[in-house]
Design a protein around this motif. Structure first.
Motif, PDB file in Angstrom:
ATOM      1  N   GLY A 277     -10.765  -2.259   2.741  1.00 25.87           N
ATOM      2  CA  GLY A 277     -10.371  -1.925   1.381  1.00 25.87           C
ATOM      3  C   GLY A 277     -11.357  -2.462   0.360  1.00 25.87           C
ATOM      4  O   GLY A 277     -11.717  -1.785  -0.609  1.00 25.87           O
ATOM      5  N   PHE A 278     -11.799  -3.693   0.573  1.00 22.77           N
ATOM      6  CA  PHE A 278     -12.808  -4.309  -0.294  1.00 22.77           C
ATOM      7  C   PHE A 278     -14.088  -3.470  -0.256  1.00 22.77           C
ATOM      8  O   PHE A 278     -14.662  -3.120  -1.300  1.00 22.77           O
ATOM      9  CB  PHE A 278     -13.077  -5.734   0.187  1.00 22.77           C
ATOM     10  N   GLY A 279     -14.558  -3.164   0.962  1.00 21.89           N
ATOM     11  CA  GLY A 279     -15.802  -2.421   1.114  1.00 21.89           C
ATOM     12  C   GLY A 279     -15.745  -1.045   0.492  1.00 21.89           C
ATOM     13  O   GLY A 279     -16.731  -0.561  -0.079  1.00 21.89           O
ATOM     14  N   MET A 280     -14.597  -0.375   0.591  1.00 27.13           N
ATOM     15  CA  MET A 280     -14.462   0.944  -0.003  1.00 27.13           C
ATOM     16  C   MET A 280     -14.539   0.865  -1.525  1.00 27.13           C
ATOM     17  O   MET A 280     -15.259   1.628  -2.175  1.00 27.13           O
ATOM     18  CB  MET A 280     -13.123   1.570   0.402  1.00 27.13           C
ATOM     19  N   MET A 404      -2.168  -4.170   2.903  1.00 30.90           N
ATOM     20  CA  MET A 404      -3.368  -4.952   3.174  1.00 30.90           C
ATOM     21  C   MET A 404      -4.618  -4.256   2.644  1.00 30.90           C
ATOM     22  O   MET A 404      -5.521  -4.895   2.103  1.00 30.90           O
ATOM     23  CB  MET A 404      -3.512  -5.187   4.690  1.00 30.90           C
ATOM     24  N   ARG A 405      -4.663  -2.941   2.775  1.00 32.24           N
ATOM     25  CA  ARG A 405      -5.792  -2.206   2.198  1.00 32.24           C
ATOM     26  C   ARG A 405      -5.817  -2.372   0.676  1.00 32.24           C
ATOM     27  O   ARG A 405      -6.877  -2.583   0.083  1.00 32.24           O
ATOM     28  CB  ARG A 405      -5.700  -0.719   2.530  1.00 32.24           C
ATOM     29  N   SER A 406      -4.640  -2.244   0.048  1.00 34.60           N
ATOM     30  CA  SER A 406      -4.556  -2.375  -1.405  1.00 34.60           C
ATOM     31  C   SER A 406      -4.948  -3.769  -1.857  1.00 34.60           C
ATOM     32  O   SER A 406      -5.595  -3.933  -2.897  1.00 34.60           O
ATOM     33  CB  SER A 406      -3.131  -2.054  -1.885  1.00 34.60           C
ATOM     34  N   LEU A 407      -4.564  -4.774  -1.075  1.00 32.56           N
ATOM     35  CA  LEU A 407      -4.967  -6.139  -1.397  1.00 32.56           C
ATOM     36  C   LEU A 407      -6.489  -6.257  -1.352  1.00 32.56           C
ATOM     37  O   LEU A 407      -7.103  -6.910  -2.211  1.00 32.56           O
ATOM     38  CB  LEU A 407      -4.318  -7.111  -0.409  1.00 32.56           C
ATOM     39  N   GLY A 408      -7.106  -5.611  -0.367  1.00 28.86           N
ATOM     40  CA  GLY A 408      -8.555  -5.630  -0.270  1.00 28.86           C
ATOM     41  C   GLY A 408      -9.219  -4.978  -1.474  1.00 28.86           C
ATOM     42  O   GLY A 408     -10.212  -5.498  -2.008  1.00 28.86           O
ATOM     43  N   THR A 409      -8.697  -3.830  -1.922  1.00 26.01           N
ATOM     44  CA  THR A 409      -9.280  -3.174  -3.088  1.00 26.01           C
ATOM     45  C   THR A 409      -9.113  -4.027  -4.334  1.00 26.01           C
ATOM     46  O   THR A 409     -10.009  -4.084  -5.182  1.00 26.01           O
ATOM     47  CB  THR A 409      -8.653  -1.792  -3.322  1.00 26.01           C
ATOM     48  N   SER A 410      -7.976  -4.724  -4.456  1.00 23.33           N
ATOM     49  CA  SER A 410      -7.751  -5.592  -5.622  1.00 23.33           C
ATOM     50  C   SER A 410      -8.738  -6.758  -5.626  1.00 23.33           C
ATOM     51  O   SER A 410      -9.322  -7.098  -6.661  1.00 23.33           O
ATOM     52  CB  SER A 410      -6.317  -6.123  -5.617  1.00 23.33           C
ATOM     53  N   ILE A 411      -8.912  -7.376  -4.459  1.00 26.30           N
ATOM     54  CA  ILE A 411      -9.870  -8.482  -4.363  1.00 26.30           C
ATOM     55  C   ILE A 411     -11.284  -7.968  -4.624  1.00 26.30           C
ATOM     56  O   ILE A 411     -12.081  -8.603  -5.320  1.00 26.30           O
ATOM     57  CB  ILE A 411      -9.768  -9.153  -2.986  1.00 26.30           C
ATOM     58  N   GLY A 412     -11.602  -6.795  -4.076  1.00 25.83           N
ATOM     59  CA  GLY A 412     -12.918  -6.215  -4.297  1.00 25.83           C
ATOM     60  C   GLY A 412     -13.192  -5.958  -5.769  1.00 25.83           C
ATOM     61  O   GLY A 412     -14.279  -6.255  -6.273  1.00 25.83           O
ATOM     62  N   ALA A 413     -12.191  -5.399  -6.468  1.00 24.61           N
ATOM     63  CA  ALA A 413     -12.358  -5.144  -7.901  1.00 24.61           C
ATOM     64  C   ALA A 413     -12.589  -6.438  -8.656  1.00 24.61           C
ATOM     65  O   ALA A 413     -13.429  -6.504  -9.565  1.00 24.61           O
ATOM     66  CB  ALA A 413     -11.118  -4.424  -8.441  1.00 24.61           C
ATOM     67  N   ALA A 414     -11.844  -7.507  -8.290  1.00 23.31           N
ATOM     68  CA  ALA A 414     -11.980  -8.789  -8.988  1.00 23.31           C
ATOM     69  C   ALA A 414     -13.344  -9.411  -8.723  1.00 23.31           C
ATOM     70  O   ALA A 414     -14.022  -9.889  -9.644  1.00 23.31           O
ATOM     71  CB  ALA A 414     -10.869  -9.741  -8.551  1.00 23.31           C
TER      72      ALA A 414
END
Length: 484
Positions: A277-280, A404-414
């Motif tokens: 999620g972060f990588g995407m 978990m994917r959404s958590l990754g995107t949130s961390i990635g955005a931050a």
């Protein structure tokens, strides 16, 4: 499993669920072209307008696991129809909004409908023939990325050439179409966890913990990472989620069976999902800015929002093309191999971006490569989850994986947002993210993708009856997983 259920118009079911996931993703990107104009449209401050985006993230994070559990208990088709109601209502409320509060309410309602994708993936296990299951899972799972990739240029075109309210009226129509398709084409299969008690304390605990965590992650840069509010929210999240975990392992019918999620196969898949999620999201945050930054910076390409969306649209198309191939790869080599392949392709996309970030054609190629990797990875993760859990937990487990994917995107955005805000250059009295900031963000995306590959590599495979290691989902392996 009832054979008639598996053979009931599978193509129509898959197409409907993929369309539902695409529409849900479009809801998330709907306001992206309006971000700069929201304060003026809603007569509010930029910080208040930011809640139009944040609230959808928060509400969907809370509602997706709950929707999944209710799908196991009362029926997945029924919950799909329930999820479509707030999508329609939220779109109408947003279309009629003239101030920030009703817009936030409408966006929150739209967030309630995001449980459609994990519910749809879980339903596939009940209605799709075993030989088509992997490719169907891959397509429906990737629909979130497909909708995001195609929704951005469409939303940008509508916002540029028509009234912004048309975006939300169009979203309401799409949600109504999804409801009708679900009603007529998706069969009603028996609930797999009928009669079990709904874990209200678990739902409340998870909701409070997630809101605290995601608020701190998404607003920490604005409030200050060392501010009392941010630290307090992180502390509250740790305390509440620890208490939630203590409750879940001791209650009879938990919202999320943590004993199941602690199985190495499920645990490592969910952990890899955070990094995927972060990588995407890292590339989705960086590439549009590179396309739209002024040419005077020396590295910006001076594209309009519509043009930037069109340059990125082939990424969504590639995801649509690659997803069925990912299903065939899963059938041949197993979802673990597909997941590793996907994250390595994402890493390759980031590697290319460091060399090709100076042209729109180069960034389009980067988006196509990265999106192809996301399509492979997103299709493999639900297959890994469903080959490791009992049928009664299918929707809940997929909902947790989506979280978990959404958590990754949130961390990635931050993380990427912080990097770009700290590494800046000044031009004409305005501060811009610097070229080194963008390169650092791309390097972080590359590193995160490689970490995801390393985690995926240690996911244990399911040993088949003949002694060979296979990890593709099948009724036989699902039965073994259910007993385990």
């Amino acid at each position: 499993m009832d054979t008639s259920q598996r053979s009931a118009h599978p193509s129509g079911v898959v197409a409907t669920l993929a369309f539902a996931g695409t529409v849900a993703a479009v809801m998330q990107t709907l306001v992206t072209p309006l971000i700069a104009e929201l304060p003026q449209i809603l007569h509010t401050t930029p910080s208040n307008a930011a809640w139009v985006i944040t609230v959808t993230l928060l509400v969907s994070a809370v509602c997706v696991p709950v929707s999944g559990r209710l799908g196991d208990m009362v029926g997945k088709r029924r919950m799909l129809l329930v999820c479509s109601v707030p999508l329609v209502a939220g779109s109408v409320v947003c279309a009629l909004a003239s101030s920030v509060v009703p817009m936030i309410v409408g966006r929150g309602l739209q967030g309630m409908g995001m449980g459609m994708v994990p519910l749809g993936i879980a339903l596939l296990r009940d209605v799709v023939p075993a030989e088509k299951l992997s490719s169907s899972i891959a397509l429906v799972s990737a629909s979130m990325g497909i909708g995001g990739g195609l929704g951005l240029p469409i939303a940008a075109a509508v916002a540029q050439y028509a009234d912004w309210r048309v975006l939300f009226w169009g979203a309401a129509v799409l949600a109504l179409v999804v409801s009708a398709l679900i009603w007529f084409l998706v069969p009603d299969v028996p609930a797999t966890a009928r009669g079990q008690r709904f874990d209200l304390p678990g739902a409340l605990g998870l909701g409070v913990g997630l809101v605290c965590l995601l608020l701190a992650v998404s607003k920490g840069a604005d409030w200050g990472w060392a501010s009392g509010t941010t630290i307090g929210l992180f502390t509250a999240a740790v305390v509440v989620l620890a208490g939630w975990g203590f409750w879940e392992v001791r209650t009879k019918d938990p919202l999320v069976d943590l004993r199941t999620t602690a199985r190495p196969r499920v645990l490592f898949t969910n952990l890899a999902s955070v990094f995927v999620g972060f990588g995407m999201y890292a590339s989705m945050l960086i590439v549009p800015q590179l396309l739209q930054f002024p040419k005077a910076t020396g590295y910006g390409l001076g594209q309009s929002m519509l043009a930037a969306g069109l340059w990125m649209a082939p990424g969504g198309i590639m995801m649509m093309i690659v997803s069925p191939f990912g299903g065939k790869l899963t059938n041949a080599r197993g979802p673990k191999f597909t997941l590793i392949s996907g994250v390595l392709v994402i890493a390759a996309g980031y590697g290319l971006s460091l060399a090709l970030m100076g042209s729109a054609w180069g960034l389009m190629l980067v988006t196509m490569v990265t999106s192809s990797g996301v399509g492979l990875a997103y299709g493999a993760m639900p297959a890994l989850i469903m080959s490791s859990i009992p049928p009664a937990e299918t929707a809940a487990a997929n909902g947790f994986n989506t979280l978990m994917r959404s958590l990754g995107t949130s961390i990635g955005a931050a993380v990427i947002g912080t990097v770009l805000s700290q590494m800046t250059t000044t031009m004409g009295g305005h501060a811009f993210a610097s070229e080194s900031g963008f390169r650092t963000g791309l390097l972080i995306g590359l590193g995160v993708a490689l970490i995801a590959a390393a985690i995926a590599a240690v996911i244990p495979a399911v040993r088949g009856a003949a002694g060979s290691e296979r990890d593709a989902p099948s009724p036989e392996r699902e039965a073994v997983a259910a007993e385990g």
